[in-house]
Design a protein around this motif. Structure first.
Motif, mmCIF file in Angstrom:
data_model
loop_
_atom_site.group_PDB
_atom_site.id
_atom_site.type_symbol
_atom_site.label_atom_id
_atom_site.label_comp_id
_atom_site.label_asym_id
_atom_site.label_seq_id
_atom_site.Cartn_x
_atom_site.Cartn_y
_atom_site.Cartn_z
ATOM 1 N N ASP A 171 -4.566 -5.399 2.460
ATOM 2 C CA ASP A 171 -4.455 -4.468 3.673
ATOM 3 C C ASP A 171 -4.901 -5.074 4.796
ATOM 4 O O ASP A 171 -6.361 -5.214 4.968
ATOM 5 C CB ASP A 171 -5.559 -3.309 3.007
ATOM 6 C CG ASP A 171 -5.617 -2.133 4.293
ATOM 7 O OD1 ASP A 171 -5.002 -2.361 4.976
ATOM 8 O OD2 ASP A 171 -6.344 -1.099 3.972
ATOM 9 N N VAL A 172 -4.099 -5.547 5.429
ATOM 10 C CA VAL A 172 -4.556 -6.069 6.958
ATOM 11 C C VAL A 172 -5.381 -5.426 7.802
ATOM 12 O O VAL A 172 -5.737 -5.927 8.945
ATOM 13 C CB VAL A 172 -3.105 -6.898 7.365
ATOM 14 C CG1 VAL A 172 -2.661 -8.016 6.569
ATOM 15 C CG2 VAL A 172 -2.050 -5.836 7.949
ATOM 16 N N THR A 173 -5.346 -4.246 7.628
ATOM 17 C CA THR A 173 -6.034 -3.344 8.603
ATOM 18 C C THR A 173 -7.401 -3.205 8.304
ATOM 19 O O THR A 173 -8.142 -2.694 9.076
ATOM 20 C CB THR A 173 -5.650 -1.831 8.806
ATOM 21 O OG1 THR A 173 -5.658 -1.075 7.464
ATOM 22 C CG2 THR A 173 -4.135 -1.878 9.014
ATOM 23 N N THR A 174 -7.851 -3.727 7.038
ATOM 24 C CA THR A 174 -9.424 -3.542 6.616
ATOM 25 C C THR A 174 -10.105 -4.449 7.666
ATOM 26 O O THR A 174 -9.731 -5.550 7.892
ATOM 27 C CB THR A 174 -9.439 -4.049 5.298
ATOM 28 O OG1 THR A 174 -8.359 -3.585 4.358
ATOM 29 C CG2 THR A 174 -11.072 -3.954 4.801
ATOM 30 N N PRO A 175 -11.268 -3.893 8.136
ATOM 31 C CA PRO A 175 -12.082 -4.787 9.057
ATOM 32 C C PRO A 175 -12.468 -6.089 8.263
ATOM 33 O O PRO A 175 -12.816 -5.931 7.078
ATOM 34 C CB PRO A 175 -13.201 -4.093 9.395
ATOM 35 C CG PRO A 175 -12.983 -2.575 8.779
ATOM 36 C CD PRO A 175 -11.897 -2.657 7.966
ATOM 37 N N ARG A 185 11.124 -7.502 -15.535
ATOM 38 C CA ARG A 185 10.313 -8.590 -14.352
ATOM 39 C C ARG A 185 10.332 -7.928 -13.020
ATOM 40 O O ARG A 185 9.270 -8.017 -12.320
ATOM 41 C CB ARG A 185 11.105 -9.769 -14.290
ATOM 42 C CG ARG A 185 10.733 -10.925 -15.166
ATOM 43 C CD ARG A 185 11.470 -12.258 -15.117
ATOM 44 N NE ARG A 185 12.445 -12.303 -16.366
ATOM 45 C CZ ARG A 185 12.171 -12.637 -17.620
ATOM 46 N NH1 ARG A 185 10.551 -13.112 -17.664
ATOM 47 N NH2 ARG A 185 12.883 -12.879 -18.605
ATOM 48 N N THR A 186 11.102 -7.127 -12.484
ATOM 49 C CA THR A 186 10.965 -6.359 -11.317
ATOM 50 C C THR A 186 9.915 -5.413 -11.390
ATOM 51 O O THR A 186 9.130 -5.423 -10.490
ATOM 52 C CB THR A 186 12.450 -5.683 -10.711
ATOM 53 O OG1 THR A 186 13.240 -5.519 -11.744
ATOM 54 C CG2 THR A 186 12.801 -6.303 -9.463
ATOM 55 N N GLY A 187 9.892 -4.818 -12.518
ATOM 56 C CA GLY A 187 8.804 -3.871 -12.617
ATOM 57 C C GLY A 187 7.300 -4.478 -12.361
ATOM 58 O O GLY A 187 6.572 -4.201 -11.895
ATOM 59 N N ALA A 188 7.301 -5.616 -13.070
ATOM 60 C CA ALA A 188 6.018 -6.556 -13.411
ATOM 61 C C ALA A 188 5.614 -6.912 -12.005
ATOM 62 O O ALA A 188 4.527 -6.941 -11.444
ATOM 63 C CB ALA A 188 6.098 -7.342 -14.347
ATOM 64 N N LEU A 195 2.480 -7.073 -6.952
ATOM 65 C CA LEU A 195 2.516 -7.062 -5.744
ATOM 66 C C LEU A 195 1.634 -5.666 -4.984
ATOM 67 O O LEU A 195 0.805 -5.943 -4.147
ATOM 68 C CB LEU A 195 4.201 -6.739 -4.826
ATOM 69 C CG LEU A 195 4.922 -7.981 -5.119
ATOM 70 C CD1 LEU A 195 6.298 -7.731 -4.215
ATOM 71 C CD2 LEU A 195 4.409 -9.043 -4.213
ATOM 72 N N GLN A 196 1.699 -4.761 -5.955
ATOM 73 C CA GLN A 196 1.009 -3.633 -5.608
ATOM 74 C C GLN A 196 -0.403 -3.826 -6.081
ATOM 75 O O GLN A 196 -1.532 -3.604 -4.840
ATOM 76 C CB GLN A 196 1.400 -2.430 -6.620
ATOM 77 C CG GLN A 196 0.471 -1.121 -6.240
ATOM 78 C CD GLN A 196 1.341 -0.442 -4.988
ATOM 79 O OE1 GLN A 196 2.396 -0.660 -4.743
ATOM 80 N NE2 GLN A 196 0.181 0.125 -4.194
#
Ligand code: DAH
Length: 346
Positions: A99-103, A85-88, A93-94
């Protein structure tokens, strides 16, 4: 069934179970294994059925082993399940990370239609002189569109307006915004300062300078002592605000049934500055609207005493004003809704 073989079965079950748990690669497989191994109809239950065939004193021993096996399996399930479960979660999450830096993606903004924009600007200029915007119906009656504007049924001036009639008797699509004058006079008492922008209709063959639907902006002022000089001063201010403070203007005599006297209001040619060119038909001037003092008969139809009150009125084509301001040469552009045209007016 004897004790030893039951023991062996339990051992086999444990070993096999632990192997399968270790081999699981998805949290869902752990859930399934939990049901298969420990469920009510699971493999452990199946093996323990044999317990009934044992002598009573041996049963607790087997019970103890069975408990141990159950705990071992539960432990393995929990551990491997946790890992998976942590792996999943990590993978999810990945994959779903932002990406909050994307315009940001631009949100396309619309724009006002150039005619609507032009009429708003006209209303703003006259608004500074106390003119208030009114609305008047597009489907009008013959009386208000013509007769009360001093255009009786057989009046030759009706030839000026090629009218589109509707199915309701005595009703038509207004050919100009002037009937709004009558409606405002019926609704208000002097002093009146009204602006009436709106869509008008005439039976026209469409070309660069004719459209069967177009916009006008009408103005009406009624008060005691209103004069042609007031009209001239107001229109000067308007022309300067719309076309530039340095522009010369002039009145020319004109004719409209609902005004007396009637005038055409000209601005010096915006192309040649008055030196005469093809754009102004070599006159040096461009006519931007018609106007005049409201005819006493029209005031009377409006319920206003012409002995006490005077008024002036003016009417202009919104497309003409927009053409002059933006250098547009073809009326059809305003109706086609081609974004390549419209987007030039932010
Ligand atoms: N209604 C006229 C037209 O459609 C324009 C006009 C001329 C309006 C003179 C007026 C006016 O109020 O005084 O051509």
């Amino acid at each position: 069934m004897d004790l030893d073989s039951l023991r062996a079965d339990l051992e086999n079950l444990r070993r096999g179970a632990l192997e399968r748990i270790a081999a699981a690669s998805e949290p869902a497989q752990i859930d399934q294994l939990s049901v298969d191994l420990l469920g009510k109809k699971g493999e452990l239950t199946l093996v323990l059925r044999g317990i009934g065939g044992l002598p009573a004193e041996q049963r607790p021993k087997v019970g103890a082993i069975a408990n141990e096996v159950r705990q071992a399996i539960e432990g393995a399930l929990a551990e491997r399940g946790g890992e998976l479960r942590t792996g999943a979660l990590g993978r999810r999450l990945q994959a779903e990370s932002v990406d909050v830096t994307t315009p940001g993606r631009p949100i396309p903004r619309g724009s006002r239609h150039p005619i609507i924009e032009t009429m708003a600007e006209i209303a703003e200029v006259f608004g500074q002189f106390g003119f208030v915007v009114y609305e008047s119906p597009e489907v009008e009656d013959d009386l208000t569109n013509f007769q009360m504007l001093n255009i009786p049924p057989d009046h030759p001036a009706r030839d000026l307006w090629d009218t589109m009639y509707v199915d309701i008797p005595e009703h038509l699509l207004r050919t100009h915004t002037s009937p709004g004058q009558i409606r405002v006079m019926h609704a208000e008492r002097p002093p009146i300062r009204a602006l009436l922008p709106g869509r008008c209709f005439r039976y026209e063959a469409t070309d660069a300078s004719h459209a069967s639907e177009f916009f006008q902006v009408e103005g009406l002022m009624v008060d005691e002592g209103t004069s042609l000089a007031d009209l001239r001063g107001l229109l000067d201010q308007f022309a300067h605000a719309m076309f530039g403070a340095d522009k010369r203007t002039r009145f020319r005599p004109g004719y409209y049934p609902f005004t007396e006297p009637s005038v055409a209001f000209d601005v010096e040619c915006l192309i040649c500055g008055g030196r005469r060119c093809p754009a102004c038909s070599h006159t040096g001037w461009m006519t931007i609207l018609g106007a005049g003092m409201v005819h006493p008969v029209v005031l009377q139809y409006g319920g206003i005493d012409p002995e006490r009150y005077q008024g002036f009125a003016f009417g202009m084509g919104a497309e003409r004003i927009a053409n002059l301001r933006h250098g547009v040469g073809d009326l059809r552009l305003y109706l086609e809704n081609d974004l390549r045209f419209l987007e030039q007016f932010p």
